[in-house]
Design a protein around this motif. Structure first.
Motif: not given
Lengths: 384, 384
Positions: B156-163, B173-183
């Motif tokens: 988490s970055a200090s401004d509440g966003s994600l890294q 830098q991002t607001d959301i991360v999706i992990v889509a590496i299979g099942v």
């Protein structure tokens, strides 16, 4: 395919003689006689005389403004006539795919269109349900469909327009008349040279496209071919078949070996937004060909209900009761009809059964259909 | 398919227990143990535990704002998060079809999207040419594609966003991360009960969907099945296969007889305007399965050049050199890809050869394609 001039062909060593008629074939001496009295020698001859539009055989058919649509020059003459006369009304005689496509073409020009149909249904081979859907589409687009109506004569009205007289004594006022009642194979030249004509009335060939005369091949709309489902010779003149036959004839004449496997009667067209496709036999034809047909019609959708933009189609699957073999399919709809018929064209070619299709693995994702394809559902119904 | 509540099921005599976990299976006594300590008796048990999203196994993966997309509740949580945080930037990790579909979904919300791909190409199984076309489509739609990039940590970055920290020491830098590496198949319960797990890591069944324990069946994403081309057990968890397996298990449990024929690996998806479809084996997979593969790629068009609205696609056909058997097909394009792959899915199911397809009779008309289909052209090339 790029349109080429005689000059362009000449550069490839191919001589193209335009406006040249062959008036006779002498197979024994390997010669064709031309209209100007000269002769051309051949080692191999390909007869590709095509088909001609059927005529009504009624009075007034030769009047200006009465057309058949068979080739590009017909289309250009029709277009020029529409423009010169500022034609606003059309009568189309015949409800096969050419007649239906012309209804659409005229309507797109904002013309008033009347379709004169001697059958009850358009594309009557497809039966009541699918024919009814075509009628609905015609009505949606303000085509006046006159079922069970025969054109008995055409004449000119005093204002220069045309009148089509029906057998019921109706008179249809119009600016142009199209006669689209099918085609007949052009076999006079072949016949006079001793080339065998089959029971269908078209030139008979073997699967190498060779006629009974060893040096004479034939290809295209003038030829019959074997229906791979019924096993019988049929005459179904279509452009893609003609292309294939021409290629096969060329390979064999050139010293290669290639066999035309026959057809299964696949075809399609669209009329306004409605797509219509067919492959193999209809239920009735399957019965006539010695199968014991079973058939079911499934309503399908190009996408599942929750995905926007779904388009409906109806698929009819025909199988043989004893063997389960898929022998035909027909479809109409606003998307998916042609695509599904072509999957079934592969299945029919491979002599697949409804059991083979009931759980077949097709590519599925919601933008392209549902998890259960109408082919699965139809095949499962016919498996029981 | 209509979503039904437990109450609606109850009216049909089906008891649905929501929020109920099975913690153990006792096949010998025909009982399952529930999380609350009670037991349920069964004559037949169906294991349909599905699959779980693979995790990266990196630090920060559990942070709020890092999601997998596996089911409807995931989708609803992602949607709520996007709304609550007014998310404008997304990082998608993984370039399979879920990752690519999410790139499109986020971009449609006008978000800035970065695709983190540990392979060189998206959908790397499809190879360089088709992967390259997917990259082009991503670039056209302003997706930043980072090939050969591993995500190593999220914080988490200090401004509440994600890294997202990459192995190359970049920070995204991002607001959301999706992990889509299979099942991965969810087989713990089955395994602990003595149900045989196949070499693929998924539950092994016979073609009736019965496991090694006679009273225990399995169906859906937790199961492996037979690949009809390679003949080997494979694990390809897809919704349409799950539907079929469930139906087969149900028929057999109900006293009927039905066999699941296996799969041929057909699947499809779209990313923006590009359609991607595959069936059977790729050239590389065909080699690994013991075939001697030949392959050719043909550029096709949904309509001939003279008909407005043509859309381009590319079709790759894979055959076995010795037998000519069609063993796979892949396609990408702006129309026609899925449709052509499904024709070839039927052909592969029926074990057709390129000779069978070279002059096959498909429904042809200019609104739907050319007289020579890319399938004809590809098959003719592979016949030589």
């Amino acid at each position: 395919m790029v349109a080429r001039t005689p000059e362009a062909f000449a550069k490839s060593g191919i001589e193209v003689r335009t406006k040249t008629e062959v008036v006779g074939i002498r197979p024994e001496s390997g010669e064709v006689r031309l209209g100007d009295g000269s002769t051309l020698h051949f080692d191999h001859l390909v007869i590709a005389t095509g088909a001609q539009a059927r005529t009504l055989g009624v009075e007034g058919e030769e009047l200006p403004g009465v057309f058949a649509l068979r080739d590009l020059s017909d289309a250009m003459r029709i277009k020029a006539y529409l423009h010169d006369r500022n034609a606003r009304r059309a009568v189309v005689i015949g409800s096969g795919f050419i007649g239906l496509e012309l209804c659409e073409a005229f309507r797109e020009q904002d013309m008033d269109v009347t379709l004169v149909n001697n059958h009850t249904l358009p594309m009557h081979r497809l039966g009541e349900e699918f024919g009814g859907r075509i009628i609905e589409e015609l009505e949606t687009h303000q085509i006046l469909h006159l079922p069970e109506t025969m054109a008995q004569a055409v004449d000119s009205a005093s204002d220069g327009s045309l009148q089509v007289h029906t057998a019921d004594s109706d008179i249809l006022q119009t600016d142009i008349v199209i006669v689209a009642i099918g085609v007949v194979p052009e076999v006079a030249l072949a016949n006079s040279a001793g080339v065998r004509i089959g029971d269908t009335g078209a030139v008979a060939t073997d699967d190498r496209m060779q006629t009974n005369l060893p040096s004479v091949y034939a290809a295209g709309d003038c030829c019959e071919c074997r229906h791979r489902v019924s096993g019988k010779p049929v005459w179904v003149p279509l452009g893609d078949t003609a292309n294939k036959q021409g290629r096969i004839a060329g390979i064999n004449i050139g010293g290669g070996r290639a066999a035309f496997p026959g057809i299964i009667g696949s075809s399609c067209f669209k009329v306004f937004g409605l797509h219509v496709a067919t492959t193999g036999l209809t239920e009735k034809e399957a019965g006539a060909a010695g199968f014991e047909p079973r058939a079911t019609t499934i309503r399908g959708s190009s996408r599942p209900h929750y995905y926007p933009g779904a388009r409906t189609f109806w698929l009819r699957l025909v199988s043989d009761r004893e063997t389960g073999r898929v022998v035909g399919a027909q479809a109409v709809g606003y998307g998916g009809a042609v695509e599904h018929v072509n999957i079934l064209a592969a299945a029919i070619t491979a002599e697949m059964t409804v059991e083979d299709l009931a759980y077949a693995d097709f590519a599925y994702a919601p933008p392209f259909g549902g998890a259960w394809d109408p082919i699965h559902i139809a095949a499962q119904k016919l498996t029981k």
